[in-house]
Structure formats: structure tokens, C-alpha cells
Design an enzyme around this catalytic site. Sequence first.
Site, PDB file in Angstrom:
ATOM      1  CG  MET A  25      -2.189  -1.047   0.971  1.00  0.00           C
ATOM      2  SD  MET A  25      -3.627  -0.509  -0.515  1.00  0.00           S
ATOM      3  CE  MET A  25      -3.820   0.752   0.659  1.00  0.00           C
ATOM      4  N   GLY A  26       2.019   1.318   1.212  1.00  0.00           N
ATOM      5  CA  GLY A  26       2.727   2.270   0.743  1.00  0.00           C
ATOM      6  C   GLY A  26       3.147   2.941  -0.332  1.00  0.00           C
ATOM      7  NE  ARG A  45      11.151  -2.816  11.040  1.00  0.00           N
ATOM      8  CZ  ARG A  45      10.330  -3.803  11.882  1.00  0.00           C
ATOM      9  NH1 ARG A  45      10.059  -3.201  13.054  1.00  0.00           N
ATOM     10  NH2 ARG A  45       9.849  -5.075  10.618  1.00  0.00           N
ATOM     11  CB  SER A 139     -11.276   2.107   1.196  1.00  0.00           C
ATOM     12  OG  SER A 139     -11.873   0.928   0.758  1.00  0.00           O
ATOM     13  N   GLY A 141      -7.413  -1.241  -1.817  1.00  0.00           N
ATOM     14  CA  GLY A 141      -6.522  -2.129  -1.671  1.00  0.00           C
ATOM     15  C   GLY A 141      -5.255  -1.842  -3.137  1.00  0.00           C
ATOM     16  CE  LYS A 193     -10.121   1.766   4.447  1.00  0.00           C
ATOM     17  NZ  LYS A 193      -9.464   0.492   5.402  1.00  0.00           N
ATOM     18  CG  HIS A 196     -15.354   1.789   3.302  1.00  0.00           C
ATOM     19  ND1 HIS A 196     -14.378   0.583   3.339  1.00  0.00           N
ATOM     20  CD2 HIS A 196     -15.857   1.987   1.870  1.00  0.00           C
ATOM     21  CE1 HIS A 196     -13.918   0.137   2.098  1.00  0.00           C
ATOM     22  NE2 HIS A 196     -14.454   0.531   1.839  1.00  0.00           N
ATOM     23  CG  ASN A 197     -12.154  -1.756   6.626  1.00  0.00           C
ATOM     24  OD1 ASN A 197     -12.108  -0.793   5.755  1.00  0.00           O
ATOM     25  ND2 ASN A 197     -11.225  -2.003   6.711  1.00  0.00           N
ATOM     26  CD  GLU A 200     -13.505  -4.994   1.301  1.00  0.00           C
ATOM     27  OE1 GLU A 200     -13.012  -5.373   2.305  1.00  0.00           O
ATOM     28  OE2 GLU A 200     -13.526  -2.709   2.205  1.00  0.00           O
ATOM     29  CE  LYS A 271      -4.839  -7.494   5.976  1.00  0.00           C
ATOM     30  NZ  LYS A 271      -4.000  -6.394   5.439  1.00  0.00           N
ATOM     31  CG  HIS A 462     -33.353  -4.706  37.147  1.00  0.00           C
ATOM     32  ND1 HIS A 462     -32.132  -3.780  36.779  1.00  0.00           N
ATOM     33  CD2 HIS A 462     -33.262  -5.521  36.804  1.00  0.00           C
ATOM     34  CE1 HIS A 462     -31.150  -4.763  37.477  1.00  0.00           C
ATOM     35  NE2 HIS A 462     -31.946  -5.852  37.710  1.00  0.00           N
TER      36      HIS A 462
END
Length: 483
Positions: A25-26, A45, A139, A141, A193, A196-197, A200, A271, A462
Site C-alpha cells: 500500500m505504501g 524500516r 480504501s 487495495g 474507514k 466502511h470496512n 464491506e 484484520k 429494575h
Amino acid sequence: MKENLKKTEPTPELLDIGLIGLSVMGRSLALNMADHGFQVAGYNRSPEVTQKVMEEHPHHNLIPFFSLPELVSALRRPRKIMLMIQAGAPVDAVIDQLIPLLDEGDFIMDGGNSYFGDTNRRAALLKEKGLRYLGVGISGGEEGARFGPSIMPGGSREAYESVQQILETIAAKTKNEPCCAYIGPEGAGHYVKMVHNGIEYADMQLIAESCLLLKYAGGFTNRELADIYRTWNKGELHSYLIGITADIFLEADDMADGDIIDHILDSAGQKGTGRWASIESLKQGVDISMITAACNARVMSNHLERRQKASSLIHAPAVTAVEDKQAFAEMVREALYTGKIIAYAQGFSLMQDASHRFGWNLDLGTIASIFRAGCIIQAEFLNDITKAFLKYPELESLIFDDFFLSRINRYQENLRKTTGLAVSSGLPVPAFFNAVSYLDSFRAKASGANLIQAQRDFFGAHTFERTDRKGIFHHEWRAGHEV
């Protein structure tokens, strides 16, 4: 200026933006920026990753750096740095390394799938240190990042205005409008986001369930399924996910005979963003049961051995035979479209509640508009969602919009028939099932909650409310039950 910020004299203006994290992605975002004329300082890194990117994707506007101090010193002010790294502790670690290298007014953008609560915390921390922060939902991909994603920036509006040109230039376009807009303060961008996911997840689960029905109840072959989804993609179900589904069923296996779909393990990962949405919905008291069902479906899919054992022990009902395949396909199509409406209605209701709860003033019409291209859930009817919220910004639910209400009233019978057939045939359709359940709960004149109030008052005093007078009441119940 805070004491822990580096005080430096002005240096020659150099590169436009720094991007940390050059994995898929980067790297794709960096190249997208470079293609549009922005000079990008790239860093990873692992030096080997940086070197590999430069060897495989050389670009005159992408300049490699192998240390953070060198990258920071090469940027024009206010320095703009985007993080495209793994969410969680790695983001905090890189921020800690950057803080002493930055000057007041510089800012950091987190383009990963970070939890919005972490973004709130980081924004507050950096504000104390004279720095600005953006939590940027992205978003689309790999392909979207490379050629135009949907972008959801949240945080400091001033910071957004400083980077607005870059983000809106690299974003996907719909009718020449960028699929990028300022979402709101703090973690609003990452919150949107997250939702959104979640949508999805529900969308993908609905499509998977439609496939189960067509394949196992309808008897359609992979080629026939490809034709069905391709046809659906020409109508009101037109979307990125329906389009790629048609392509998937046509793909030959490159490692074995037959179609690749038949050799892919029946187990799906996640994820965490959909799960976060479910957790937040419980905190906020908003029903997004279809999204939660989609998350749970993935959880159940991972228990392959347990499912195999259960299939040998639990008697399965006979699959209901379908006589008219084309009529059945149309029934499933209408059910899928109805379920899709309900899934989006749930997601937008969650965002609407968050807008009021956190004081974010989210523009749901604009949010729908930036989902129309570039992102995974891009779909034809997002145009209709945009219109709905432009017409009524405080619309209580998408279900109340005339367009979507007419579709639900027209199609709900086939949603019920489809779900009923799946249940009687033993096919797992948790998303369809929860769509029906939500619809019936949403329109219910009687939900059984009066009995629950009575039970709670019986065993725990209650209290309850009454239909015939205002106030809070408690009744002295006669205990004559036996255990």
C-alpha cells in the site's frame, strides 16, 4: 514551541511529502503521488525493501532515504509525513522517533487501518507538542492506492488544508470530483474507514451467501455463476465486488486442473476493523447485526476441523430442489439487493450516531459520495445514498428514503423466500437471516420487550414504564414459580 521540539533555521525547500512504509500500500501510494508530480521521500524500516522498490519501480519523483533524520531534513515546511505501516504499537513507535525531529506546525498522517480511539489519543499527544495529526482512512487495495483510492482524512482541518492538494489529486474521481473530503476532527476519518470496512464485510458475506444458494440450491456451474454476476453488474447491483465476483468464477487454476475457486480453502481471515465496528455498535447502542454476522461467519469459517466433525454428526436437511433456475436467480438477486440496502443502512446509522455522540458533525452525503469510486464498496446505489442525505441530511435511516423504501417493499418478499429456502436446505446464510430479522425488528409494533421489562422488574426490581401513564413503576410480583 515545546522544549522537546527541534529548533532549526529555515532550509531550502525540497521534497513535498515523506512516506514511511514501502510495502504494497505504501509503495503504491508513493508512486501514485510521484505520477502526479509530487516529490516523495520514501523510507522503510528495512533498507532492503527501500532498495527493492527503487530497483523495481524507479521514478524520478520518488527519492529513497535510509534514515528518518535524513528524510525529515529533506522535506519542505510544514513537513508532511504519511505513515503506511502496521496499526498499533508500530505506529506509536515511529511517532516517538519522529517527534524530536519535527518542528512546530509539522504534521504526521497515519494512512493505515488504525483504531479511531488510538487516533484520538495520538492527535491529543501531538497537539500538546505543537504538532498536527491526521488519521487518514484509505480504501481501494493495491490497485486503488496506485491509481486512485477513496480517502477519508480526519483530524486537524488546518493540517488537512495543508495536504488537501496532494490527497485530492491522487484520489479516485467521480464525475471529475475527488473521492476525498475532510471528514471531521480527531479520529473521525479512521472511524468512517472502520464503518466502511464493516459494510464491506457484510457486502462480501451477502455475495458469498448468494453464491451458496445459486450453486447448491440452484445447481449453477461456475461458468453460469460468472454469467449471472456479470449480468447483475450491468444493473442496479453494479459494484466493484459484484464485478470481481464474476471474474473470479472464470479464473482457471494455474497450479491444478479446473477453476481456482474450487481449490481455495473454505476459510476467511479478518484484520479487525469489522470487529471494531461491532464492538463500537454495542457501546453506542446501534444495531449493525448484519456486520456482526459477517464477522462471526468468518470466525466460524476458520473452524474447519470442528465443522467437518459436526457435518458427520448433525443430520443435514435435504436441499430444496429448484425448478425454474432463472426465476430462482432473480429471486436471489432481489434478496441480495435488499440485504445490501439494510447493511448500508446499518453502517450509516452507526456513523450518524457517532456524529452526534462525539460532536463530529459528519456529512453523510459527502461520505457516501467519496465511496462511489476507488474503494472496495464502490457501487451504483451509492449515488442514491448521496442523494438521500443531500435531500435530508438528518435522515433517521436510509430505509426511510423514498427510493430505498420502495425497493424494500418491492423486494422483501423474495428476501424472505430466499432466506427461508436457505434455512430449510441447511445452507448457512447469517447475513440474509439478519437482514430479515433487522427489518422485522425495525418495523415491529410488538417486539416482546414488555415481557423483558416485566422479567427484569420481577427478579431485580429494575422497574418498568407503562403505556397508559408516564413515570417509572415497580410492581410487587407474586412469586409462585418453581425451579
